[in-house]
Scaffold this motif. Sequence first.
Motif, short mmCIF file in Angstrom:
data_model
loop_
_atom_site.label_atom_id
_atom_site.label_comp_id
_atom_site.label_asym_id
_atom_site.label_seq_id
_atom_site.Cartn_x
_atom_site.Cartn_y
_atom_site.Cartn_z
N ASP A 72 -23.15 -4.78 -10.85
CA ASP A 72 -23.06 -5.75 -9.75
C ASP A 72 -23.71 -7.08 -10.14
O ASP A 72 -23.19 -8.15 -9.78
CB ASP A 72 -23.73 -5.18 -8.50
CG ASP A 72 -22.85 -4.16 -7.80
OD1 ASP A 72 -21.63 -4.15 -8.06
OD2 ASP A 72 -23.38 -3.38 -6.98
N SER A 101 -21.54 -10.62 -10.19
CA SER A 101 -21.88 -11.82 -9.41
C SER A 101 -22.35 -12.96 -10.31
O SER A 101 -21.97 -14.12 -10.10
CB SER A 101 -22.96 -11.49 -8.38
OG SER A 101 -24.12 -10.96 -8.99
N PHE A 144 -15.24 -5.19 -12.67
CA PHE A 144 -14.47 -4.56 -11.60
C PHE A 144 -14.05 -3.14 -11.99
O PHE A 144 -14.26 -2.18 -11.23
CB PHE A 144 -13.24 -5.40 -11.28
CG PHE A 144 -12.24 -4.72 -10.39
CD1 PHE A 144 -12.50 -4.55 -9.04
CD2 PHE A 144 -11.05 -4.22 -10.90
CE1 PHE A 144 -11.59 -3.91 -8.21
CE2 PHE A 144 -10.14 -3.58 -10.08
CZ PHE A 144 -10.41 -3.42 -8.73
N PHE A 163 -16.15 -1.59 -1.56
CA PHE A 163 -15.63 -2.00 -2.87
C PHE A 163 -14.11 -2.02 -2.89
O PHE A 163 -13.48 -3.01 -3.26
CB PHE A 163 -16.16 -1.07 -3.96
CG PHE A 163 -15.59 -1.36 -5.32
CD1 PHE A 163 -16.07 -2.43 -6.07
CD2 PHE A 163 -14.59 -0.58 -5.87
CE1 PHE A 163 -15.56 -2.71 -7.33
CE2 PHE A 163 -14.06 -0.85 -7.12
CZ PHE A 163 -14.56 -1.92 -7.86
N TYR A 164 -13.48 -0.91 -2.47
CA TYR A 164 -12.04 -0.77 -2.67
C TYR A 164 -11.19 -1.53 -1.66
O TYR A 164 -10.14 -2.06 -2.02
CB TYR A 164 -11.66 0.71 -2.66
CG TYR A 164 -12.02 1.44 -3.92
CD1 TYR A 164 -11.41 1.12 -5.13
CD2 TYR A 164 -12.99 2.43 -3.92
CE1 TYR A 164 -11.74 1.78 -6.30
CE2 TYR A 164 -13.33 3.09 -5.10
CZ TYR A 164 -12.70 2.77 -6.28
OH TYR A 164 -13.05 3.41 -7.43
N PRO A 223 -11.60 -4.52 0.11
CA PRO A 223 -11.35 -5.94 -0.24
C PRO A 223 -10.74 -6.11 -1.61
O PRO A 223 -9.97 -7.05 -1.84
CB PRO A 223 -12.75 -6.57 -0.16
CG PRO A 223 -13.70 -5.45 -0.33
CD PRO A 223 -13.04 -4.27 0.27
N ALA A 224 -11.06 -5.20 -2.55
CA ALA A 224 -10.51 -5.33 -3.90
C ALA A 224 -8.99 -5.18 -3.89
O ALA A 224 -8.27 -6.01 -4.46
CB ALA A 224 -11.13 -4.28 -4.81
N SER A 237 -7.30 -8.15 -2.14
CA SER A 237 -7.27 -9.36 -2.97
C SER A 237 -6.22 -9.25 -4.07
O SER A 237 -5.46 -10.19 -4.32
CB SER A 237 -8.66 -9.60 -3.59
OG SER A 237 -8.66 -10.76 -4.38
N PHE A 263 -11.45 -15.53 -0.16
CA PHE A 263 -11.60 -14.08 -0.15
C PHE A 263 -12.00 -13.57 -1.53
O PHE A 263 -12.84 -12.67 -1.65
CB PHE A 263 -10.30 -13.42 0.30
CG PHE A 263 -10.46 -12.00 0.72
CD1 PHE A 263 -10.80 -11.68 2.02
CD2 PHE A 263 -10.28 -10.97 -0.19
CE1 PHE A 263 -10.96 -10.36 2.42
CE2 PHE A 263 -10.44 -9.65 0.20
CZ PHE A 263 -10.78 -9.34 1.50
N ALA A 264 -11.40 -14.15 -2.59
CA ALA A 264 -11.74 -13.74 -3.95
C ALA A 264 -13.20 -14.04 -4.26
O ALA A 264 -13.87 -13.27 -4.98
CB ALA A 264 -10.83 -14.45 -4.95
N TYR A 307 -15.40 -11.51 -2.47
CA TYR A 307 -15.35 -10.20 -3.10
C TYR A 307 -16.37 -10.06 -4.23
O TYR A 307 -16.96 -8.98 -4.41
CB TYR A 307 -13.95 -9.91 -3.62
CG TYR A 307 -13.91 -8.72 -4.53
CD1 TYR A 307 -14.11 -7.45 -4.02
CD2 TYR A 307 -13.72 -8.87 -5.90
CE1 TYR A 307 -14.13 -6.35 -4.85
CE2 TYR A 307 -13.73 -7.78 -6.73
CZ TYR A 307 -13.93 -6.52 -6.21
OH TYR A 307 -13.96 -5.45 -7.04
N PRO A 345 -20.09 -7.38 -2.03
CA PRO A 345 -20.49 -6.02 -2.43
C PRO A 345 -21.78 -5.97 -3.25
O PRO A 345 -22.63 -5.11 -2.98
CB PRO A 345 -19.28 -5.51 -3.23
CG PRO A 345 -18.12 -6.27 -2.66
CD PRO A 345 -18.67 -7.64 -2.38
#
Length: 315
Positions: free
Chosen positions: A72, A76, A110, A253-254, A256-257, A260, A278-279, A282, A286
């Motif tokens: 993570d 980020s 990812f 996790f899943y 929004p992934a 997108s 949104f991307a 994401y 998370p």
Amino acid sequence: MALYNLSSYNKDAFTLLGIPGLEHYHVWISIPFCFIYLVAIVGNSILLYLIAVEHSLHAPMFFFLSTLAVTDLMLSTTCVPKTLTIFWLGPQKISFPGCLTQLFFLHYSFVLDSAILLAMAFDRYVAICSPLRYTTILTPRTVVKIVVGISFRSFCVFVPCVFLVNHLPFCRTHIIPHTYCEHIGVAQLACADISINIWYGFCVPIMTVIIDVILIAVSYILILCAVFQLPSRDACQKALGTCGSHVCVILMFYIPAFFSILAHRFGHNVPRTFHIVFANLYVIIPPALNPIVYGVKTKQIRDKVILLLFLKGSQ
């Protein structure tokens, strides 16, 4: 000579514009982005510190959790610092090698996140369905092998995309209407056929993640079957409680992934501004919420955080 000219196109820098249509609001958007990023950094760092120093947390479940925290942080940190620079200082240039590096670690994180969630589901399956064999199945050596294996799998899944982008000729615009480099967004700037990029970049990672989702679903179906057969209601609630935080993280996790990815591939009517916002959410939400969810839902971590932040602070 033609090969030389094509290869020379790849050496030009790209320009990241940020969020098209919201340029005047970049400074305001940066405030929550910066705050959430700091929450992600601090939360995951505290999680890693506690798992490292507390011997009671030296178990397979927490080793997988520490791997998730590192991933993570990678996810980020790959995108957010450059995004904040764009928000504060305007469009920023990024070199072609830098762009390739960013898109690799973005997508690698990812796929690795997905694999870690699968490993954590397997850990919960063994802990609940075969508790007496837990320590013999998930030995430290086995756990390390699992982490190395999923890391290598994630590398193999996405590294071909880097080579595909690296060999594309970029003879048109070098302006990317986004806050970071991502595979298809960069490939679309090429003056060549990118069918291979589109189908490999969409099918292979998605199929890999879908396989993870199916195996996670199977694990939790077996877990639920085992839990509802427990004679004690307290034991049933305790078993469900240990899985609660993991289920929350899986959903965060899943959902929004997949939204997108599918919006980017098929949502031609989705406004570009919405997709980019949104991307960006994401890659930052998370990583910030995961340590909070585990801190609230997992008693061992919650107790250690309270001890670290409050009891030691009052001494």
